[in-house]
Motif scaffolding. Sequence first.
Motif, short mmCIF file in Angstrom:
data_model
loop_
_atom_site.label_atom_id
_atom_site.label_comp_id
_atom_site.label_asym_id
_atom_site.label_seq_id
_atom_site.Cartn_x
_atom_site.Cartn_y
_atom_site.Cartn_z
N PRO A 1 12.63 18.30 1.96
CA PRO A 1 12.87 18.14 0.49
C PRO A 1 13.22 16.50 0.26
CG PRO A 1 14.32 20.01 1.31
CD PRO A 1 13.57 19.34 2.43
N ALA A 2 14.30 15.93 0.81
CA ALA A 2 14.90 14.75 0.56
C ALA A 2 13.68 13.76 0.73
CB ALA A 2 15.95 14.36 1.48
N ILE A 3 12.95 13.81 1.56
CA ILE A 3 11.87 12.91 2.00
C ILE A 3 10.70 13.06 0.65
CG2 ILE A 3 9.99 12.17 3.36
CD1 ILE A 3 11.64 12.68 5.80
N SER A 4 10.40 14.16 0.47
CA SER A 4 9.27 14.44 -0.67
C SER A 4 9.92 13.76 -2.07
CB SER A 4 9.34 15.84 -0.97
OG SER A 4 9.28 16.62 0.29
N LEU A 5 11.47 14.07 -2.23
CA LEU A 5 11.67 13.50 -3.50
C LEU A 5 12.27 11.88 -3.35
CD1 LEU A 5 12.84 14.19 -6.14
CD2 LEU A 5 15.16 14.93 -5.13
N ALA A 6 12.30 11.46 -2.32
CA ALA A 6 12.74 9.95 -2.09
C ALA A 6 11.52 9.07 -2.15
CB ALA A 6 13.39 9.76 -0.67
N ALA A 7 10.52 9.64 -1.95
CA ALA A 7 9.08 8.77 -1.61
C ALA A 7 8.77 7.81 -2.88
CB ALA A 7 7.79 9.57 -1.42
N LEU B 1 1.00 -1.18 -0.13
CA LEU B 1 0.00 0.10 0.06
C LEU B 1 0.79 1.12 -0.06
CD1 LEU B 1 -3.19 -0.02 0.06
CD2 LEU B 1 -2.86 0.77 2.43
N VAL B 2 1.56 1.41 1.04
CA VAL B 2 2.68 2.40 1.00
C VAL B 2 3.46 2.58 -0.34
CG1 VAL B 2 4.88 3.27 2.01
CG2 VAL B 2 3.14 2.36 3.30
N ALA B 3 3.90 1.53 -1.19
CA ALA B 3 4.73 1.60 -2.25
C ALA B 3 3.79 2.14 -3.33
CB ALA B 3 5.24 0.33 -2.68
N ILE B 4 2.63 1.70 -3.25
CA ILE B 4 1.74 2.10 -4.39
C ILE B 4 1.47 3.57 -4.29
CG2 ILE B 4 -0.59 2.13 -5.24
CD1 ILE B 4 -0.61 -0.90 -5.10
N PHE B 5 1.01 4.13 -2.80
CA PHE B 5 0.78 5.44 -2.74
C PHE B 5 2.25 6.38 -3.01
CE2 PHE B 5 -2.98 4.65 -0.22
CZ PHE B 5 -3.84 5.63 -0.95
N SER B 6 3.20 6.02 -2.67
CA SER B 6 4.31 6.84 -2.78
C SER B 6 4.75 6.87 -4.18
CB SER B 6 5.68 6.45 -1.87
OG SER B 6 5.82 5.12 -2.29
N ALA B 7 4.49 5.70 -4.90
CA ALA B 7 4.71 5.64 -6.51
C ALA B 7 3.90 6.79 -7.35
CB ALA B 7 4.71 4.38 -6.94
N PHE C 1 3.47 17.31 -4.87
CA PHE C 1 2.10 17.42 -4.00
C PHE C 1 2.93 17.11 -2.69
CE2 PHE C 1 -1.47 15.27 -2.23
CZ PHE C 1 -2.22 15.98 -2.13
N LEU C 2 3.67 16.07 -2.71
CA LEU C 2 4.23 15.52 -1.38
C LEU C 2 4.72 16.60 -0.57
CD1 LEU C 2 4.03 13.07 0.49
CD2 LEU C 2 6.27 12.53 -0.70
N ALA C 3 5.66 17.43 -1.61
CA ALA C 3 6.36 18.52 -1.00
C ALA C 3 5.61 19.61 -0.23
CB ALA C 3 7.46 18.93 -2.27
N LEU C 4 4.63 19.73 -1.12
CA LEU C 4 3.71 20.79 -0.46
C LEU C 4 2.88 20.40 0.61
CD1 LEU C 4 1.94 22.10 -3.64
CD2 LEU C 4 3.54 23.52 -2.13
N LEU C 5 2.63 19.22 0.80
CA LEU C 5 1.83 18.41 2.00
C LEU C 5 2.87 18.45 3.28
CD1 LEU C 5 -0.92 17.14 2.08
CD2 LEU C 5 0.24 14.65 2.20
#
Lengths: 281, 341
Positions: free
Chosen positions: B207-213, B136-142, B148-152
């Motif tokens: 930034p790194a987390i947003s980009l890494a997801a 589930l996590v993999a699909i969502f992050s992909a 969007f994640l960055a803004l969130l």
Amino acid sequence: MSDALLSVRDLSVEFTTYGRTQPVLHGVSLDVPARSHVALVGESGSGKTVTMKSIMGLLHMPPASISSGAILYDGRDLLTMPRRERLKLTGTDMSMVFQDPMSSLNPVFTIADQMSTILKYADRRLGRSRSRRERMQRVLEVLAQVRMREPERVARSYPIMLSGGMRQRVLIAMALLSEPRLLIADEPGTALDVTTQAQILKLLKDLVEERGLALLMITHNLGVVRETSDYVYVMHKGVVVEEAPTAELFAAPKVAYTRALIDAVPRLTGARPAERTEAAP
Amino acid sequence: MEFLRFLLRRVLWSLLVLVGLSMVIFIIARAVPGDPARMALGPTATQEQVADLQKKLGLDRPIVEQYGLFVVGLAHGDLGRSLLTERPVNDDIRDTFAATLELVLATIFIAVVCGVPLGVVAAYWKDRWPDNAVRLVAIFSAVTPSFFLALLLQILAGYVLHILPTTGRLPPNFDFAPGYTGLVLVDSIIAGRPDAFLEGLRYLLLPAISLAAATMGQMARITRSSMIDVSSQDYIEASRAFGVPEWVRVCKYMLRPSFVPPLTILGLEFASLIGNAFVVELVFAWPGMAAYGIRTILQKDLNAVMGVVMVSGVFFVLVNLVIDLLVGLVDPRVRIRGSRQ
Ligand SMILES: Nc1ncnc2c1ncn2[C@@H]1O[C@H](COP(=O)(O)OP(=O)(O)OP(=O)(O)O)[C@@H](O)[C@H]1O
Ligand SMILES: [Mg+2]
């Protein structure tokens, strides 16, 4: 017969897949006395590998389950003894020679690494201890025992660098690491060409005789049975349909199924070159 | 030996690709409507001034000649002058590249260090709840776009919870600037400044987390399927028969042969990672190449555009070369034969 080293008693195994239960072994019994050479023969799907896996504790349960029976080793039932006790026997005192030399070795570790890892954990289970050096020494020793010409070089190699015959020797060496009393060989060398397979069988037979090991040879090839065993069990659809000393079985098979097997299989070793090319794929 | 030849082949191919890339970008940059000289000088400049600048920039010559001049400069490591900043493009990029590099390296680190273990966990408990959770996590992050994640994350961690800084690379007026390598985390250690290290880390995290997801999700997915593949191999069954304990089997005998596909995917993903990095940099006002790159594109600052693209390309090639080396390290079959199987 209860003094046999390995005694499988009335073993029944079933597989449950998608809610359907399908019996695979129906009350299989067989004995392997110490130092004896026994064969278990039968066509594909007859349940030989399932029998072997039950003995070695390799069945995945579920889907498999052992519905009845006992497997006595040295008079003790492997199925009821504590797991820890059982692990002290499997892979050490009773050991396996694997069938396919191409796929049974891990491609990304050296032979030395794989063998000494096996030895390390076998020692640990048995409460022994050995230094890294001593383990390496033992590995080289065993590689030499399987007639490997340059044990050091082989030990340093990755499986991909070795020929099929050499890899099969490594698999035999692995089985010998902890000085077993019983070797179980499931179709060793069937993935090799006929000549190499004959050499491997000869080696296995010599080793077993030299060291006084008991051998349970699992095969669908009666030629192999004749070459390697003194006593044979014939299996068909999960049932042992016939058992006899090897010579007797070949001279006078009692069951029609055995008769058919004997007629179907060409001799393996001692074949003349013409026959050999015929038998090769 | 085979491996060296394999690497050499890869390097030559990469060089070819870079040459191709430079041509395509060169042509596209010049084909796009709009006159760079006019844009640089503004609407008030006279026709003569524009023609003058065009001549100075060599824009009046045939495009083949222009490209030749560009390549000659490139061979000397000279990317020319930026119209926008009126500084050598080399200097502009040097100032911004380190920040992008730091962000990207941190991203790869997070993606691998989180993604691979997640994949292992999922494979080990295949079809049980940990597996379902990871999938589930993999699909969502992909599927979540990184902007969007960055803004969130920016809103959540920065404005709602106030736990992490949301813009920049270091606090304003901070008495530390990266020197030797340009990487805050590395330079702060070299300089013996643990406080700078921690600050750098705090600024880098979002930034790194947003980009890494997205990459992490991919890593987890690929590692999982690769582990499941390997787990049914005979050699795993064999090690079980010899009594090798389960954790050694999973973490050593299964993981190492499973490691090549995720590595390979990482190399392929890297291109889109650079693209996403530009977006994330803008959201977090990260002083990387992104802002510079985008401004130069809008302004048709030809030299700067070429510079940014070429540097990104070389970066991509180098990362993939490192990955090839790692693959060879992990899998002796590659090393010995120059290929798998
Ligand atoms: N994991 C499993 N799930 C369901 N059925 C199984 C499983 N493993 C084996 N069986 C069944 O058990 C029967 C015996 O299989 P087994 O592998 O023991 O045959 P075998 O005698 O070793 O044959 P071969 O000569 O091809 O190796 C087969 O009919 C097979 O369908
Ligand atoms: Mg079988």
